[in-house]
Design an enzyme around this catalytic site. Structure first.
Site, mmCIF file in Angstrom:
data_model
loop_
_atom_site.group_PDB
_atom_site.id
_atom_site.type_symbol
_atom_site.label_atom_id
_atom_site.label_comp_id
_atom_site.label_asym_id
_atom_site.label_seq_id
_atom_site.Cartn_x
_atom_site.Cartn_y
_atom_site.Cartn_z
ATOM 1 C CB SER A 1 -0.914 0.066 1.252
ATOM 2 O OG SER A 1 -1.825 0.904 1.265
ATOM 3 C CD GLU B 1 -4.903 -4.063 -3.898
ATOM 4 O OE1 GLU B 1 -5.181 -3.882 -2.618
ATOM 5 O OE2 GLU B 1 -3.991 -4.502 -4.380
ATOM 6 C CG HIS C 1 -5.343 -2.634 0.315
ATOM 7 N ND1 HIS C 1 -4.438 -2.309 -0.759
ATOM 8 C CD2 HIS C 1 -5.097 -1.622 1.317
ATOM 9 C CE1 HIS C 1 -3.411 -1.438 -0.410
ATOM 10 N NE2 HIS C 1 -3.926 -0.888 0.984
#
Length: 536
Positions: A227, A343, A444
């Site tokens: 991320s 995600e 995610h």
């Protein structure tokens, strides 16, 4: 509560999240005997030895960033006499608490914040056998505004104990403390922007100068992150000061094709100065304000918040890392990059209801900023290749494909491959968690527990079952193989070919692994034709 509304940390119980016993144990420092004493450039340190791994937590790699050092490039840490015991996670950078996904933020230690946050942790299997092991330097997520290396799911005990590598975690300045751009307002004194990224460079310099004493090879360093950590890895590939300090890079669900321009960053600076009541002519007043006052300003950014992140200042970051092409600074560094299938599960909600056809169209129109006809074309393209998928599955995949999580990683892979320098390897993580009836899907962060071999500790996120260990063995094995050699192939997975702009060979990661050329490319191109974003 609306269908797409975050649950906050206080809702652990409401969400049914219970601390797994192994997680509860990991929330406190793992006990063990003292390690051997290690010499560093600032002084001697002593950590803990537990189950075959030496752990050193909270080693300073830079001085405090408070007061006159605020917004300035990092300075070396002050030396100390005697032996310093380093067995406690250090301070995290000042930040605000964000809305929270319970299954992820249950791993947050929530350690104290402070401006003396330039600290790192080292995990190593041996200190005195004369070997030089690959070094993996982890950059935590949270964008450029939050997060910490102290999350328990990042714990290195399993990865280091099972894979014979040296692991380094670090904290660095974030949000306005690390990325308030003062160059246009303050002249030469503030000309070096991106203090938070310069902190990472300083940590890599510490690794270069010290890691051999911890059993690591300073000439074989891999930076990896997820991320915001992936965005930091991507930014380092365009920073001259970082060149030569790392030799391989892994960007998981994070990219940095473009950074902020000076004009964009200066506009944010003007808003911050106005909120603080500080004139451009009195920037030095920023150094005397209490940390709490600066932190409170982060609440005042309005619905969209403040835009904090790396800025192309012409000095520390000469150009956008991957626009219009991959930066030549990182041309010699092999890259492993990819994303998870859904995600967007992270961003959309913690309460998922089935979607009607009309709701699916409405949500695609909203997410992709298109009209009904455009939404219908996109939905038809995705449904043709996934006839068994539910409307909610389709929406989450479409929303992910239209987001920077996918478009950014795709663009970076294309431009890195087009550079024809070091190889790039691409993956697509498609394993779905069984937690909460499968609602999390391939969310995610879902890949992190497998990279660190922490799937048992991470049961609130990944559940339990016989498929976890094989997936962890394959993922951790691939990440470590890449750190060792620059090629993620190993005996438990198919041969992983390098990505190129013609075949777009990608490793699709699930219980079974397979190499697929341009997976789901037709759908992404249909989406790009409607939105103008992504791979065409």
């Amino acid at each position: 509560m609306k269908r797409r509304t975050f649950l906050h940390a206080s809702s652990f119980a409401a969400a049914g999240v219970v601390l797994h016993p192994s997680l509860a144990a990991a929330q406190s420092t793992r006990a063990g005997g003292p390690s051997n004493i290690v010499e560093t450039t600032a002084g001697r340190v002593r950590g803990l030895f537990f189950q075959g791994v030496n752990t050193f937590r909270g080693i300073p790699y830079g001085a405090s960033t408070a007061g006159a050092s605020r917004f300035m490039p990092p300075r070396k840490p002050q030396s100390w006499a005697g032996v310093r015991d380093v067995n406690t996670v250090g301070l995290r950078a000042p930040q605000l608490d964000d809305p929270r996904v319970p299954e992820w933020f249950v791993f947050d230690r929530s350690e104290p914040q402070g401006e003396d946050c330039l600290v790192l942790n080292v995990y190593t299997p041996s200190l005195a056998d004369g070997r030089k092991r690959p070094v993996m330097v982890w950059l935590h997520g949270g964008g450029f505004v939050g997060g910490s290396s102290g999350f328990t799911v990042y714990d290195g005990q399993n990865l280091v104990g099972m894979r014979d590598v040296v692991l380094v975690h670090l904290n660095h300045r974030l949000n306005l403390f690390g990325f308030l751009y003062l160059g246009d307002a303050g002249g030469e004194r503030y000309a070096d922007a991106n203090a938070g990224m310069l902190d990472i460079v300083a940590a890599l310099e510490w690794v270069r100068d010290n890691i051999a004493n911890f059993g690591g090879d300073p000439d074989n360093v891999t930076v990896f992150g997820q991320s915001g950590g992936g965005s930091k890895v991507s930014t380092l590939l365009g920073m001259p000061a970082a060149k030569g300090l790392f030799h391989k890079a892994i960007a998981m669900s994070g990219s940095q094709v473009r950074s902020l321009t000076r004009e964009q960053a200066s506009a944010t600076t003007d808003r911050v100065l106005a909120a603080l009541g500080v004139a451009r002519s009195r920037l030095d007043d920023l150094h005397t304000l209490p940390m709490r006052r600066l932190r409170e300003v982060l609440n005042g950014g309005g619905p969209q918040g403040f835009a904090f992140g790396p800025v192309v200042d012409g000095r520390t970051l000469p150009a956008h890392p991957f626009d219009p092409a991959a930066s030549p600074v990182g041309a010699e560094v092999p890259l492993l990059i990819g994303s998870t299938e859904t995600e967007a599960t992270w961003n959309e909600s913690q309460i998922y209801d089935p979607l009607t056809d009309a709701e699916l169209r409405e949500d695609v129109m909203r997410a992709e900023r298109t009209d009904a006809a455009g939404a219908d074309r996109v939905i038809a393209a995705y449904r043709a290749k996934r006839p068994q998928a539910s409307n909610l599955d389709l929406y989450l995949i479409i929303a992910t494909d239209g987001s920077n999580f996918r478009t950014g990683t795709d663009t970076q892979a294309e431009r890195k491959a087009g550079q024809r320098g070091a190889p790039v390897f691409k993956y697509y993580f498609q394993w779905y968690s069984p937690v909460r009836g499968g609602a999390l899907r391939a969310m995610h962060t879902m890949d992190i527990p497998f990279v660190f071999e922490n799937y048992e500790l991470a049961s609130p996120l990944v559940g339990a079952g016989p498929d976890l260990k094989p997936l962890g063995d394959r993922m951790a094995g691939a990440w470590v193989a890449f750190a060792q050699t620059g090629d993620p192939s190993h005996r438990l997975i198919p041969r992983w070919p390098a990505y190129d702009t013609t075949t777009r060979a990608t490793m699709v990661i699930n219980n079974d692994w397979s190499v697929v050329n341009d997976p789901y490319g037709a759908e992404k191109r249909a989406l790009a034709a409607v939105t103008g974003r992504g791979q065409k």
